[in-house]
Design a protein around this motif. Structure first.
Motif, PDB file in Angstrom:
ATOM      1  N   ASP A 156      40.755  47.936  38.144  1.00  0.00           N
ATOM      2  CA  ASP A 156      41.781  47.907  37.098  1.00  0.00           C
ATOM      3  C   ASP A 156      43.081  47.338  37.650  1.00  0.00           C
ATOM      4  OD1 ASP A 156      40.540  49.342  34.708  1.00  0.00           O
ATOM      5  OD2 ASP A 156      40.097  50.701  36.361  1.00  0.00           O
ATOM      6  N   TYR A 157      43.408  47.761  38.901  1.00  0.00           N
ATOM      7  CA  TYR A 157      44.605  47.205  39.530  1.00  0.00           C
ATOM      8  C   TYR A 157      44.471  45.686  39.625  1.00  0.00           C
ATOM      9  CZ  TYR A 157      48.251  46.023  42.844  1.00  0.00           C
ATOM     10  OH  TYR A 157      49.347  45.421  43.431  1.00  0.00           O
ATOM     11  N   ARG A 191      42.575  43.579  37.937  1.00  0.00           N
ATOM     12  CA  ARG A 191      42.631  42.926  36.625  1.00  0.00           C
ATOM     13  C   ARG A 191      44.059  42.848  36.131  1.00  0.00           C
ATOM     14  NH1 ARG A 191      37.727  44.780  35.384  1.00  0.00           N
ATOM     15  NH2 ARG A 191      38.515  46.884  34.916  1.00  0.00           N
ATOM     16  N   LYS A 192      44.754  43.983  36.244  1.00  0.00           N
ATOM     17  CA  LYS A 192      46.107  44.037  35.689  1.00  0.00           C
ATOM     18  C   LYS A 192      47.075  43.129  36.442  1.00  0.00           C
ATOM     19  CE  LYS A 192      49.957  47.165  34.674  1.00  0.00           C
ATOM     20  NZ  LYS A 192      50.504  48.521  34.835  1.00  0.00           N
ATOM     21  N   TYR A 193      47.031  43.182  37.771  1.00  0.00           N
ATOM     22  CA  TYR A 193      48.089  42.540  38.550  1.00  0.00           C
ATOM     23  C   TYR A 193      47.718  41.190  39.163  1.00  0.00           C
ATOM     24  CZ  TYR A 193      50.949  46.786  38.408  1.00  0.00           C
ATOM     25  OH  TYR A 193      51.724  47.851  38.012  1.00  0.00           O
TER      26      TYR A 193
END
Lengths: 281, 289, 281, 289
Positions: A252-253, A255-257
């Motif tokens: 998730d990190y 993907r997000k950043y």
């Protein structure tokens, strides 16, 4: 030159040396771009690794890793490094400071290897698998530290000119050795200035253009690691990264950043002005 | 003044190992070492120099700087006399091993002073961050200095799971006539060529020899009359508490897990608050680019 | 500390490394003092020698010499070096830049020797007598360049503090390597300043105190060689020296300028203000 | 404008060997090399960098500096971008041999390009100053560059008396596919792996092939149609004479004995006169100590 153009010269399987030290002056903007490009099977050579190594491992891009230390210093262990090594998902060769430096410096001296007694008797030497031989001069046992010649070195510096004459400031670690011993050298720089404006004196230009191949301007390009004297490390951001990892949500990190954004500028926007203002010196 | 705490006593013991004129070297993430060096230089070793931040920054100062997490490099650079590349740090070690003081914090240490920061076997094999320069440098010093904020059986082991920094039983490229000194939360210890293993040199005030024995995973040599470690002076305590480490960064080395994270976040917030209030009108370095 | 006190730590027979290059930044005031002290049987290690080497040989103080070049650059041959070698009065071992640097750098790397293919096939290598051996890694022939560890290095620098933190300016030659590899290091300095006032930035202090043992203030201490940015070489004085030598009167030169004077200050007085004003930048 | 002279033609030939972007390195006492580098950078190779004064000073400039004897280091430092220690000069050579141009002036050169600056046998054995870095560096370049202001039989010998810089017949640690180019006062020559020895590439205008043969101590390979070396352009000549070397330092490389000393003293006096008249009100650097 853009980050993308510079990254294009890195191929799957290359031996990639990453400069900086643990949470200091890591070429993060370049690594984000590499992750977006999806290079695979990289062999990393890192003196002291931190978020750089952990992020690349989490992205599945690392086939093997040679390093003397990987951790987040005051914040503790590097979670993805740790689990990838414990599970045997990457080939990890543990070095010491000396074994890396000696291997790099062999290039600088036109030496085939560096013969020394250092590390004899240790388990680090055993796992390095370096050859022991009889000295032709004294007959004593010596270790042959073989040349290490990375394909590409990625370094983040404070200032440079368009030729690549750079001032590396604060903690230097082994960045100058990496530049001198790697086949190609890519600098990201907080700022690119005119020739002659890099520093106040020729002694402060500590990395001359003769060792540099490409330069890319990349302000805040070391975030969340530090870049003295402009900004300190964003420990708050790294704590949040480690929390993602602790919860098993590193994807998730990413993907997000990283993967889910266009560019490092977009990443910095996501990090936000408040967070960035906290770290500015 | 409040009575001394173990972290303060350990720092004072560490500072006492420095002689005037020594070169004090700091490896990665060893805040107690830097606090001890600042204390030594501010008290009995004013001519000592400090190689800070993995040894890269040689610092001289008249008044001791304040230990810092966020502004560590910045503060060191304010007092910098020379910048070493890491190879030059080693050139210094190879030339000056006899006048260098460097404190290492091992994940494991055994009876003969071998240390390990690489892998430990705790049921499964646990990967630690790595020995970095400990296997290279620690055997070269005449006096190898170790500090252990946690004196536990999982740290003081019969045999390290992986030999990083060489002790005194395995040969290798170590300095002759060498000794190893260990300063833990319980006492001061020594390994040298004469004894068969680690020997207790002094117990910290209030510590019982039983505490030491029950927290050590191997047989220690215990002298008949056990000296007591001399406590910190009021000068030491005032320097540590008011000048060098008012933020209490030293305590982090004794904490783990959520306690540690909480303490750390408090320190960061406090550091940032003080920085902002004392640098209101300062132009940002970034704007000066 | 005085020149005399510093010289006292040099003994007959020591291996003495002399810094600077040919007619640049030679520690002449220290060498004059050594000549007055009458040390004998010195083994010199010099990268590029000039008036330094020639004067010591003329004084009969040199037993052996290891150097890669000895000459007066634009002024031609070094007459006393030349005749002493041609007549076999001193043991001269001809090096190259590399053979000296590799030997010194072995100390810096904790290496017993430096293994390289460089110089294979040349007569320089034959006269060095260095051992050739089979690489334990590839089986190829390699030369073992052994460690060179001088007893004392004498260097003249532009500025330093009392601890020995120094800025060496202009042409560096191998002065930093000599400081790092020699057992004891004596600096003469145009000026000794307070700690922190050596240079504008810690990057300009290129020789840190960790490698230095003694410092002596010695203004104009490199005369007749140069010391950028303060003065250039006194070619007029060197032409006069060479003329003394050509006429077989080098002993008159020595009596007049070195042995027959009290101190280097007296020598500078003899050289005279007019001559000195010619070289000041 | 006065017609070109041999020293000017040689400098132009030397400058032509430089490609834009090259690193131009200068060893000891080779004034013609530095004049050629300044010329190359001022004409067809503006992106080239110069490592001056035994390679220690990396120089960039917009307008070419003036060649100097007395203020050589001072002028270079005015344009310095980086200062190399001599080991860093070699680090550059080992990494960048293919983009480095360096001119060597040998005491002897033989048919296969072996060079000697150490000892020559002229009845007795004569000691020369030494090869310095020539034996190390010259065989590493793909294109080894030699200049010989004096094309004489005692320089161009059948076999050098002492092998310093390796030619192409003795193996050793040389670069593969290497060639050696020699620019003399009479012509341009080449040694490469294909030919059996040195080959004449072009004759300078006005030079007869017989002049070359009678001044060369070995058998040269001579092509059927001998090209003529293209002469300097008026731009070249103006730059050399007016900007780069108005003091005529280049001529020193052709003189010897008293003639040379006299010419040198004239240059020194002239340099000093110009310096003093243009720096009347300048504080002395020594006073700024």
């Amino acid at each position: 030159m853009s980050l993308r153009e510079a990254c294009e010269c890195i191929s799957d399987g290359d031996v990639l040396a990453i400069g900086g030290l643990t949470i200091h002056r890591k070429p993060m903007s370049m690594l984000h771009e590499l992750i977006r490009l999806g290079r695979r099977g990289l062999s990393l050579l890192v003196f002291g690794g931190g978020p750089d190594v952990d992020l690349l491992i989490a992205s599945g891009m690392v086939g093997s890793l040679d390093a003397a230390y990987v951790g987040f210093e005051i914040l503790g262990f590097a979670p993805n490094f740790r689990s990838a090594v414990e599970r045997g998902e990457i080939k990890f060769t543990e070095h010491t400071e000396y074994s890396i430096m000696a291997g790099l410096q062999a290039n600088l001296l036109n030496a085939e290897f560096i013969p020394s007694r250092l590390l004899l008797g240790t388990d680090v030497l055993k796992s390095l698998g370096y050859k022991t031989f009889k000295s032709p001069l004294t007959g004593e046992a010596l270790v042959a530290y073989p040349r290490i010649t990375p394909d590409v070195a990625l370094l983040h510096v404070q200032r440079c000119d368009e030729y690549g004459n750079a001032k590396v400031d604060g903690v230097l670690a082994i960045d100058l050795l990496l530049a001198k011993s790697s086949r190609r050298v890519i600098l990201t720089s907080e700022k690119i200035v005119s020739a002659g404006e890099v520093a106040g004196s020729p002694f402060e230009v500590n990395l001359p253009s003769t060792f540099v191949d490409m330069v890319v301007e990349s302000p805040l390009g070391a975030h969340p690691t530090s870049c003295y004297p402009y900004y300190t490390y964003d420990l708050w951001h790294m704590i949040s990264y480690l929390e993602y990892c602790r919860r098993g949500m590193v994807n998730d990190y990413l993907r997000k950043y990283v993967a889910g954004v266009e560019s490092f500028e977009s990443y910095l926007d996501l990090v936000g002005e408040d967070a960035l203002s906290r770290i500015m010196i | 003044m409040a009575p001394w705490t173990t972290d303060e006593l350990m720092i004072v013991c560490m500072a006492r190992e420095v002689e005037n004129g020594d070169i004090m070297a700091q490896g990665l993430t060893t805040p107690m070492a830097i606090i001890a060096y600042y204390l030594a230089k501010a008290t009995h070793a004013p001519e000592a120099s400090i190689m800070q931040l993995a040894g890269n920054i040689m610092v001289y100062f008249d008044e001791p700087p304040q230990a810092s997490i966020l502004y560590n490099e910045y503060r060191a650079m304010e007092h910098a006399v020379h910048i070493f590349g890491q190879n030059e740090v080693y050139e210094t070690i190879f030339k000056r091993a006899d006048s260098i003081v460097e404190f290492f914090r091992p994940g494991q240490i055994d009876k003969f002073g071998n240390t390990n920061n690489s892998t430990v076997k705790a049921g499964r094999t646990v990967r630690l961050p790595g020995g970095f320069g400990i296997p290279d440098a620690s055997p070269l010093y005449k006096k190898t200095l170790i500090y252990c904020p946690r004196h536990e059986r999982r740290v003081f082991v019969e045999r390290v799971d992986h030999v990083g920094g060489l002790g005194l039983n395995l040969g290798g490229a170590t300095s002759g006539g060498r000794e190893i000194r260990i300063i833990s939360e319980l006492g001061v210890f020594r390994v040298d060529g004469r004894s068969g293993g680690m020997r207790l040199m002094s117990l910290h005030p209030g510590v019982d020899v039983e505490d030491v024995l029950s927290n050590t995973g191997f047989e220690l040599s215990i002298p008949e009359n056990i000296p007591e470690t001399p406590p910190p002076t009021s000068v030491d305590l005032r320097l540590i508490r008011e000048k060098i480490d008012p933020l209490n960064i030293r305590r982090l080395e004794f904490l783990s897990g959520d306690d540690r994270l909480e303490a750390l976040q408090k320190i960061l917030d406090e550091e940032l608050r003080i920085w902002r209030s004392s640098n209101v009108n300062r132009p940002k370095a970034q704007q000066m680019l």
